[in-house]
Design a protein around this motif. Structure first.
Motif, PDB file in Angstrom:
ATOM      1  N   ILE A  15      14.821  56.115  43.375  1.00 40.85           N
ATOM      2  CA  ILE A  15      14.737  56.326  44.964  1.00 40.85           C
ATOM      3  C   ILE A  15      13.786  57.206  45.158  1.00 40.85           C
ATOM      4  O   ILE A  15      13.993  58.388  44.586  1.00 40.85           O
ATOM      5  N   ARG A  16      12.560  57.124  45.619  1.00 40.48           N
ATOM      6  CA  ARG A  16      11.594  57.999  46.104  1.00 40.48           C
ATOM      7  C   ARG A  16      11.460  58.014  47.675  1.00 40.48           C
ATOM      8  O   ARG A  16      11.241  57.091  48.337  1.00 40.48           O
ATOM      9  N   LEU A  25      12.497  63.034  48.129  1.00 40.09           N
ATOM     10  CA  LEU A  25      13.117  62.232  46.987  1.00 40.09           C
ATOM     11  C   LEU A  25      12.320  62.166  45.844  1.00 40.09           C
ATOM     12  O   LEU A  25      11.275  61.391  45.823  1.00 40.09           O
ATOM     13  N   ASN A  26      12.507  62.235  44.666  1.00 38.77           N
ATOM     14  CA  ASN A  26      11.865  61.791  43.407  1.00 38.77           C
ATOM     15  C   ASN A  26      12.630  61.369  42.509  1.00 38.77           C
ATOM     16  O   ASN A  26      13.166  62.154  41.708  1.00 38.77           O
ATOM     17  N   ASP A  27      12.475  59.965  42.294  1.00 34.20           N
ATOM     18  CA  ASP A  27      13.245  59.212  41.271  1.00 34.20           C
ATOM     19  C   ASP A  27      14.491  59.438  40.926  1.00 34.20           C
ATOM     20  O   ASP A  27      14.874  59.953  40.064  1.00 34.20           O
ATOM     21  N   VAL A  28      15.279  59.356  42.235  1.00 34.40           N
ATOM     22  CA  VAL A  28      16.671  59.558  41.969  1.00 34.40           C
ATOM     23  C   VAL A  28      17.630  58.384  41.773  1.00 34.40           C
ATOM     24  O   VAL A  28      17.388  57.308  42.435  1.00 34.40           O
ATOM     25  N   THR A  50      18.602  63.251  53.190  1.00 31.33           N
ATOM     26  CA  THR A  50      17.698  62.118  53.154  1.00 31.33           C
ATOM     27  C   THR A  50      18.008  60.810  52.516  1.00 31.33           C
ATOM     28  O   THR A  50      17.817  59.757  52.963  1.00 31.33           O
ATOM     29  N   LEU A  51      18.636  61.076  51.348  1.00 30.36           N
ATOM     30  CA  LEU A  51      19.068  60.106  50.705  1.00 30.36           C
ATOM     31  C   LEU A  51      20.307  59.083  51.284  1.00 30.36           C
ATOM     32  O   LEU A  51      20.234  57.859  51.249  1.00 30.36           O
ATOM     33  N   MET A  52      20.980  59.956  51.853  1.00 26.99           N
ATOM     34  CA  MET A  52      22.414  59.266  52.684  1.00 26.99           C
ATOM     35  C   MET A  52      21.707  58.497  53.943  1.00 26.99           C
ATOM     36  O   MET A  52      22.310  57.407  54.359  1.00 26.99           O
ATOM     37  N   GLN A  61      13.230  53.802  51.891  1.00 23.04           N
ATOM     38  CA  GLN A  61      12.756  54.607  51.044  1.00 23.04           C
ATOM     39  C   GLN A  61      11.171  54.060  50.780  1.00 23.04           C
ATOM     40  O   GLN A  61      10.802  53.047  51.091  1.00 23.04           O
ATOM     41  N   THR A  62      10.449  55.019  50.132  1.00 24.66           N
ATOM     42  CA  THR A  62       9.106  54.653  49.779  1.00 24.66           C
ATOM     43  C   THR A  62       8.969  53.815  48.550  1.00 24.66           C
ATOM     44  O   THR A  62       8.301  52.914  48.762  1.00 24.66           O
TER      45      THR A  62
END
Length: 513
Positions: A15-16, A25-28, A50-52, A61-62
């Motif tokens: 997830i980015r 967020l960078n490749d989560v 942001t993730l939530m 997400q991007t």
């Protein structure tokens, strides 16, 4: 490690999320299994919230993919997430305060209570709301009353009841409930009641994501912990065997100093210069006969349980509520304060507890919020001197490590912790001599807390007088020169807290209860 023998309730891969040039967020990658309580920790702006919000369909997400029960999951709005058994208690409450508790709990979910030709069956809906509140252990909230009638901590319980009801009513066997700083305004007893409910959900097969800056709480309630730093997951580990020092080092990238409150830097107040004195101050039905002095360079902590009157004393001093008895004396002159702007003119300024509602203007830029209490110094004739405003923004962005896209970004776009730093910057930049710090580190990560503690020390060295309301007794004891203990609207004890003679928690507690 996550259990790979079961199908996860939720999983995300690579997830980015990018806002213009800012990578949130960078490749989560994370995995949440059925019946699992997972903690998310990290400094403000690390990417947790942001993730939530992406999980809840609040924003896309991007890039990257999400799965629920092994199936591709692509929510377009929060109601999509609700249908999959996803619910979230946001850091900033989403309640409509002019509506009733019942209306809030079932907002957008009224169909089961409709009666053809007769509208809503309010008796049935109020009963259901009462049961939702009882499910989380609250029997005192009247579901027919407006949310506005309840204080912030009770509103938080209403929000939790609303989210749990939404998830449980979805019919999904195993749901996922996310809590973003749910305990920030709860008492110890209310925190324990919440933990009971989280564990009950775990027993029923539901899972929880728990976000908190209070590392002891994360360790106590979680099965596993993911650590976020600068938009990346820098590690995950089981709670068993972990401790606060390990988590702190992974979050911040360095060991804790061990001298968290900088007690060795605590100064001695100037007893010859009284900045503020209250004599037999009273607010009808709340507190009475409150008397104390605040000297130049002194930090006075006020302790007490909810309802002790400590919050209201500070509300009166900063002009939010007019006193009903007693005197307020500022620099040897008796004053009557009936509005915050009057207190501000006298050099009294507060860091409010409810930051989003009272501390910032969300649709204004970060730099304009910082100068709100310093406008006269920023003016050249009728105009703001923009170069001075930008200089002040750069100064406080660096000192408080505010993570933001830039000075022109709106405050409402920031994480809760970074918005709080903007509030703190505004108060510090004002150059007022009497500061009321109402839970100044609430919602701030451990690294930023240490920065704020050092700033508080610097302020007292510069002769500021500080009234301090804290989240914990440890924080009050560690920072204060003197501790006032309140119970049932009275000061029951004034305790010296010199750096070489700090009182114990038990000394304070025995005068609180």
């Amino acid at each position: 490690m996550a259990d790979k023998t079961v199908t996860p309730i939720f999983e995300c891969k690579s997830i980015r999320k990018q806002f213009d040039s800012n990578v949130a967020l960078n490749d989560v990658d994370i995995v949440i299994n059925p019946g699992e309580i997972v903690g998310l920790i990290g400094e403000n702006g690390a990417g947790k919230s942001t993730l939530m919000k992406i999980i809840m369909g609040f924003q896309p997400q991007t890039s990257g993919t999400m799965y629920v029960h092994g199936e591709l999951y692509e929510p377009k709005k929060t109601t999509d997430a609700n249908k999959f058994g996803m619910g979230m208690v946001y850091q900033e409450q989403s309640l409509l305060t002019n509506m009733s508790v019942t209306q809030n709990i079932y907002f957008g979910r009224e169909d089961p209570f409709r009666v053809a030709g007769f509208g809503l069956n309010w008796a049935k809906m109020n009963k259901a709301a009462k049961e939702a509140l009882e499910y989380i252990g609250n029997t005192t909230i009247d579901p027919t009353k407006p949310v506005l009638d309840y204080n912030f901590s009770l509103r938080q319980q209403i929000e939790i009841a609303k989210v749990l009801s939404t998830v449980l009513d979805s019919g999904v066997k195993n749901g996922l409930i996310m809590f973003d700083e749910p305990t920030s305004l709860l008492s110890d007893a209310e925190v324990e009641a919440l933990f009971v409910q989280i564990r009950k959900l775990k027993e029923q097969g539901h899972s929880t994501i728990f976000v908190s800056h209070r590392l002891d709480e994360v360790l106590r309630i979680s099965d596993r912990i993911y650590i976020f730093k600068d938009g990346n997951v820098v590690g995950s580990l089981p709670t068993e065997g972990a401790d606060e020092q390990i988590l702190y080092k992974m979050m911040v990238g360095k060991d804790s100093t061990g001298e968290f409150y900088h007690i060795d830097e605590q100064g001695v107040p100037n007893q010859d210069n009284v900045l503020l004195e209250v004599q037999q101050l009273g607010l009808k039905g709340v507190f009475k006969d409150v008397s104390f002095s605040l000297h130049e360079g002194e930090i006075v902590g006020i302790c007490g349980v909810i309802g002790s009157g400590k919050e209201e004393v500070c509300n009166v001093i900063c002009g939010d509520v007019p006193q009903s008895a007693g005197k307020i004396i500022v620099r040897d002159k008796k004053r009557t304060l009936s509005a915050p702007h009057q207190a501000r003119k006298l050099g009294i300024l507060s860091v409010p507890k409810e930051r989003r509602m009272e501390g910032v203007v969300g649709i204004m830029s970060i730099e304009d919020n910082i100068v709100l209490s310093s406008l006269k110094r920023m003016m050249t004739g009728p105009m703001l001197k923009r170069s001075t405003v930008r200089k002040l923004y750069n100064q406080w962005k660096e000192r408080l490590n505010i993570k933001c896209p830039g000075p022109d970004a709106m405050v409402q776009s920031l994480s809760g912790g970074n918005a709080q730093k903007v509030v703190f910057s505004r108060v510090l930049a004002s150059e007022c001599d009497i500061l009321i710090l109402n839970h100044p580190t609430r919602g701030v990560d451990v690294g930023a807390k240490e920065e704020i503690y050092r700033l508080i020390r610097d302020l007292s060295k510069r002769g500021k007088g500080i009234l301090l309301l804290c989240d914990t007794l440890e924080e009050t004891i560690g920072l204060a020169n003197k501790v006032l203990v309140m119970k049932d609207g009275f000061i029951t004890k004034s305790i010296t807290a010199d750096k070489d003679n700090k009182p114990s928690k038990f000394t304070i507690i025995e005068n609180m209860m």
